[in-house]
Design an enzyme around this catalytic site. Structure first.
Site, mmCIF file in Angstrom:
data_model
loop_
_atom_site.group_PDB
_atom_site.id
_atom_site.type_symbol
_atom_site.label_atom_id
_atom_site.label_comp_id
_atom_site.label_asym_id
_atom_site.label_seq_id
_atom_site.Cartn_x
_atom_site.Cartn_y
_atom_site.Cartn_z
ATOM 1 N N ASP A 9 0.851 -1.198 0.000
ATOM 2 C CA ASP A 9 0.000 0.000 0.000
ATOM 3 C C ASP A 9 0.885 1.245 0.000
ATOM 4 O OD1 ASP A 9 -2.658 1.148 2.279
ATOM 5 O OD2 ASP A 9 -1.579 2.149 0.637
ATOM 6 N N ASP A 33 -6.163 6.950 -5.546
ATOM 7 C CA ASP A 33 -6.555 8.345 -5.250
ATOM 8 C C ASP A 33 -7.369 8.373 -3.955
ATOM 9 O OD1 ASP A 33 -8.312 10.878 -7.276
ATOM 10 O OD2 ASP A 33 -6.953 11.053 -5.577
HETATM 11 N N1 APR Z 1 -1.345 1.550 -3.041
HETATM 12 C C1 APR Z 1 -0.723 1.307 -4.225
HETATM 13 N N2 APR Z 1 -1.384 1.070 -5.378
HETATM 14 C C2 APR Z 1 -2.744 1.068 -5.325
HETATM 15 C C3 APR Z 1 -3.463 1.321 -4.129
HETATM 16 C C4 APR Z 1 -2.703 1.564 -2.959
HETATM 17 N N3 APR Z 1 -3.293 1.817 -1.774
HETATM 18 N N4 APR Z 1 -4.803 1.251 -4.420
HETATM 19 C C5 APR Z 1 -4.899 0.960 -5.737
HETATM 20 N N5 APR Z 1 -3.675 0.838 -6.276
HETATM 21 C C6 APR Z 1 -3.309 0.504 -7.656
HETATM 22 C C7 APR Z 1 -4.338 -0.212 -8.485
HETATM 23 O O1 APR Z 1 -4.347 -1.603 -8.151
HETATM 24 C C8 APR Z 1 -3.791 0.046 -9.876
HETATM 25 O O2 APR Z 1 -2.764 -0.887 -10.178
HETATM 26 O O3 APR Z 1 -3.104 1.713 -8.349
HETATM 27 C C9 APR Z 1 -3.148 1.439 -9.753
HETATM 28 C C10 APR Z 1 -3.934 2.548 -10.442
HETATM 29 O O4 APR Z 1 -5.320 2.279 -10.362
HETATM 30 P P1 APR Z 1 -6.389 3.467 -10.056
HETATM 31 O O5 APR Z 1 -6.232 3.901 -8.656
HETATM 32 O O6 APR Z 1 -7.720 2.970 -10.497
HETATM 33 O O7 APR Z 1 -5.906 4.680 -10.966
HETATM 34 P P2 APR Z 1 -6.075 4.920 -12.541
HETATM 35 O O8 APR Z 1 -6.232 3.658 -13.295
HETATM 36 O O9 APR Z 1 -4.962 5.848 -12.886
HETATM 37 O O10 APR Z 1 -7.472 5.692 -12.637
HETATM 38 C C11 APR Z 1 -7.540 7.010 -12.109
HETATM 39 O O11 APR Z 1 -9.459 6.471 -10.794
HETATM 40 O O12 APR Z 1 -9.616 6.670 -8.531
HETATM 41 C C12 APR Z 1 -9.905 7.291 -9.717
HETATM 42 O O13 APR Z 1 -9.798 9.625 -9.165
HETATM 43 C C13 APR Z 1 -9.154 8.587 -9.870
HETATM 44 O O14 APR Z 1 -10.448 9.214 -11.770
HETATM 45 C C14 APR Z 1 -9.183 8.736 -11.359
HETATM 46 C C15 APR Z 1 -8.988 7.309 -11.852
#
Ligand code: APR
Length: 198
Positions: A9, A33
C-alpha cells in the site's frame, strides 16, 4: 542508484514523495486516489481545492503533475498526476503516460526529493494494459536515472502480484538486473521488493 519494485500500500511508505494517480479535478476518487485522500485526511482535498483551475473542472491536465503537502501521510509530498484513459493506444496514451513519470521526476529533482514512489498509473480504472504501462514506467525511470543523481530512490509500487510481476519483467527487458522475487507465500508487507541495482 536503484529502481525498486515493492508490493504493498503506497500510503504506508515514508518516502519523500508518493505519486497519486488522480483525475483532472484533483478532488479525489477511488483506487489509489481514494486511499491517499483517506490516509492524508481532509486537509489534502482542501489543499487540492486551492489549486487554480486551468479550465472549467480541470486543475491538472492529463500528463501533468502538481505537488501538495502530504498531511497525515508518512510521506512529505503528494505528487498528483493524471494518467491517460486507455482507448486504443492511438490517442497519445503512451506519450501522456510517459509524461506522468518524467514530469514527476522533474518535479522531484526541483523539490530536492530523494525518494519517490509511483503507483501503477492508469492501470486501474483508466484501463491501461498492465505490461505496456510497466514498460513505460521502467523505460522512463531507467532513462531518468541514467542522466540524473536525484531522486536516488525510485520505487514502483505494485498493489497486486500481477503488477509486481509485470514490473519485474519490464525492468528485466529494459536491461535492469532484478533479484528473484520473494516467495509468494510471504506477506505483501514483508515482500521486500526486487531491487534492481545499477
Ligand atoms: N497503493 C498502491 N497502489 C494502489 C493502491 C494503494 N493503496 N490502491 C490501488 N492501487 C493501484 C491499483 O491496483 C492500480 O494498479 O493503483 C493502480 C492505479 O489504479 P487506479 O487507482 O484505479 O488509478 P487509474 O487507473 O490511474 O485511474 C484514475 O481512478 O480513482 C480514480 O480519481 C481517480 O479518476 C481517477 C482514476
Amino acid at each position: 542508484m536503484k529502481i525498486e519494485v515493492w508490493q504493498g500500500d503506497i500510503t504506508t511508505l515514508a518516502v519523500d514523495a508518493i505519486v497519486n494517480a488522480a483525475n483532472e479535478t484533483l478532488l479525489g476518487g477511488g483506487g489509489v486516489d481514494g486511499a491517499i485522500h483517506r490516509a492524508a485526511g481532509p486537509e489534502l482535498r482542501d489543499a487540492c481545492e486551492r489549486l487554480a483551475l486551468v479550465r472549467p473542472g480541470v486543475r491538472c491536465p492529463t500528463g501533468e503533475v502538481l505537488a501538495t503537502e502530504a498531511f497525515a501521510l508518512p510521506a512529505r509530498h503528494v505528487f498528483h498526476t493524471v494518467g491517460p484513459v486507455w482507448h486504443d493506444g492511438h490517442r497519445d496514451e503512451p506519450a501522456l503516460l510517459a509524461n506522468c513519470y518524467w514530469k514527476s521526476l522533474q518535479l522531484a529533482e526541483k523539490l530536492e526529493v530523494r525518494s519517490i514512489a509511483f503507483p501503477a498509473i492508469s492501470c486501474g480504472v483508466y484501463g491501461y494494459p498492465l505490461y505496456q504501462a510497466a514498460q513505460i514506467a521502467a523505460t522512463e525511470t531507467i532513462a531518468w536515472q541514467r542522466g540524473h543523481r536525484e531522486p536516488r530512490r525510485i520505487i514502483l509500487v505494485a498493489y497486486n502480484s500481477a503488477t509486481f510481476k509485470a514490473y519485474q519483467q519490464a525492468l528485466l527487458a529494459a536491461g535492469q538486473p532484478v533479484e528473484e522475487a520473494c516467495p509468494a507465500e510471504r506477506s505483501a508487507q514483508d515482500m521486500r521488493i526486487a531491487t534492481a541495482l545499477e
